[in-house]
Design a protein around this motif. Structure first.
Motif, PDB file in Angstrom:
ATOM      1  N   ARG A 137     -37.095   9.784  36.279  1.00 44.91           N
ATOM      2  CA  ARG A 137     -37.282   8.991  37.495  1.00 44.91           C
ATOM      3  C   ARG A 137     -38.758   8.626  37.663  1.00 44.91           C
ATOM      4  NH1 ARG A 137     -34.115  11.739  40.754  1.00 44.91           N
ATOM      5  NH2 ARG A 137     -32.429  10.256  40.539  1.00 44.91           N
ATOM      6  N   GLY A 138     -39.034   7.350  37.845  1.00 45.24           N
ATOM      7  CA  GLY A 138     -40.398   6.879  38.062  1.00 45.24           C
ATOM      8  C   GLY A 138     -41.214   6.743  36.790  1.00 45.24           C
ATOM      9  N   LYS A 139     -40.591   6.815  35.631  1.00 42.23           N
ATOM     10  CA  LYS A 139     -41.330   6.774  34.365  1.00 42.23           C
ATOM     11  C   LYS A 139     -41.300   5.411  33.671  1.00 42.23           C
ATOM     12  CE  LYS A 139     -42.030  11.265  34.277  1.00 42.23           C
ATOM     13  NZ  LYS A 139     -43.121  11.805  34.981  1.00 42.23           N
ATOM     14  N   ALA A 156     -27.453  22.837  38.157  1.00 36.30           N
ATOM     15  CA  ALA A 156     -28.247  22.279  37.062  1.00 36.30           C
ATOM     16  C   ALA A 156     -29.147  21.179  37.614  1.00 36.30           C
ATOM     17  CB  ALA A 156     -27.321  21.704  35.994  1.00 36.30           C
ATOM     18  N   PRO A 157     -30.330  21.024  37.056  1.00 34.63           N
ATOM     19  CA  PRO A 157     -31.216  19.968  37.542  1.00 34.63           C
ATOM     20  C   PRO A 157     -30.598  18.592  37.302  1.00 34.63           C
ATOM     21  CG  PRO A 157     -32.107  21.006  35.559  1.00 34.63           C
ATOM     22  CD  PRO A 157     -30.887  21.776  35.957  1.00 34.63           C
ATOM     23  N   ASP A 158     -30.923  17.671  38.172  1.00 34.35           N
ATOM     24  CA  ASP A 158     -30.439  16.305  38.052  1.00 34.35           C
ATOM     25  C   ASP A 158     -30.966  15.718  36.746  1.00 34.35           C
ATOM     26  OD1 ASP A 158     -29.906  13.586  38.224  1.00 34.35           O
ATOM     27  OD2 ASP A 158     -30.532  13.407  40.302  1.00 34.35           O
ATOM     28  N   ARG A 159     -30.068  15.187  35.923  1.00 39.86           N
ATOM     29  CA  ARG A 159     -30.477  14.681  34.601  1.00 39.86           C
ATOM     30  C   ARG A 159     -31.392  13.482  34.706  1.00 39.86           C
ATOM     31  NH1 ARG A 159     -25.370  11.402  32.258  1.00 39.86           N
ATOM     32  NH2 ARG A 159     -24.651  10.568  34.230  1.00 39.86           N
TER      33      ARG A 159
END
Length: 83
Positions: free
Chosen positions: A61-63, A53-56
């Motif tokens: 990140r960076g937002k 699964a994609p990292d939650r």
């Protein structure tokens, strides 16, 4: 193409092969040995394996739109007595 194995058993997959299999950092790969004794490398995505699964946190990140200053962050921490 030839590559050298490190003392830790690691090898670099040559760029033309990474490109052909659409491998990117973090991609899952599958190794198998065919009937001729050759090692075959598959992209796990194309081999039918379930990818992780994609990292939650990747989506955010960076937002951050708040530009914190170090002094402001330090002011939020409780004071600790130094002995």
């Amino acid at each position: 193409m030839t590559t050298t194995m490190t003392s830790k058993g690691q090898v670099t997959i040559p760029k033309p092969i990474r490109d052909a299999l659409q491998l990117t950092p973090g991609s899952a790969v599958e190794f198998s040995v065919n009937e001729q004794g050759e090692v075959v490398l598959h992209s796990a995505r194309h081999a039918g394996e379930q990818t992780t699964a994609p990292d939650r946190f990747d989506a955010v990140r960076g937002k951050a739109d708040i530009k914190w200053r170090t002094d402001d962050l330090m002011a939020l921490l409780p004071e600790v007595a130094v002995v």
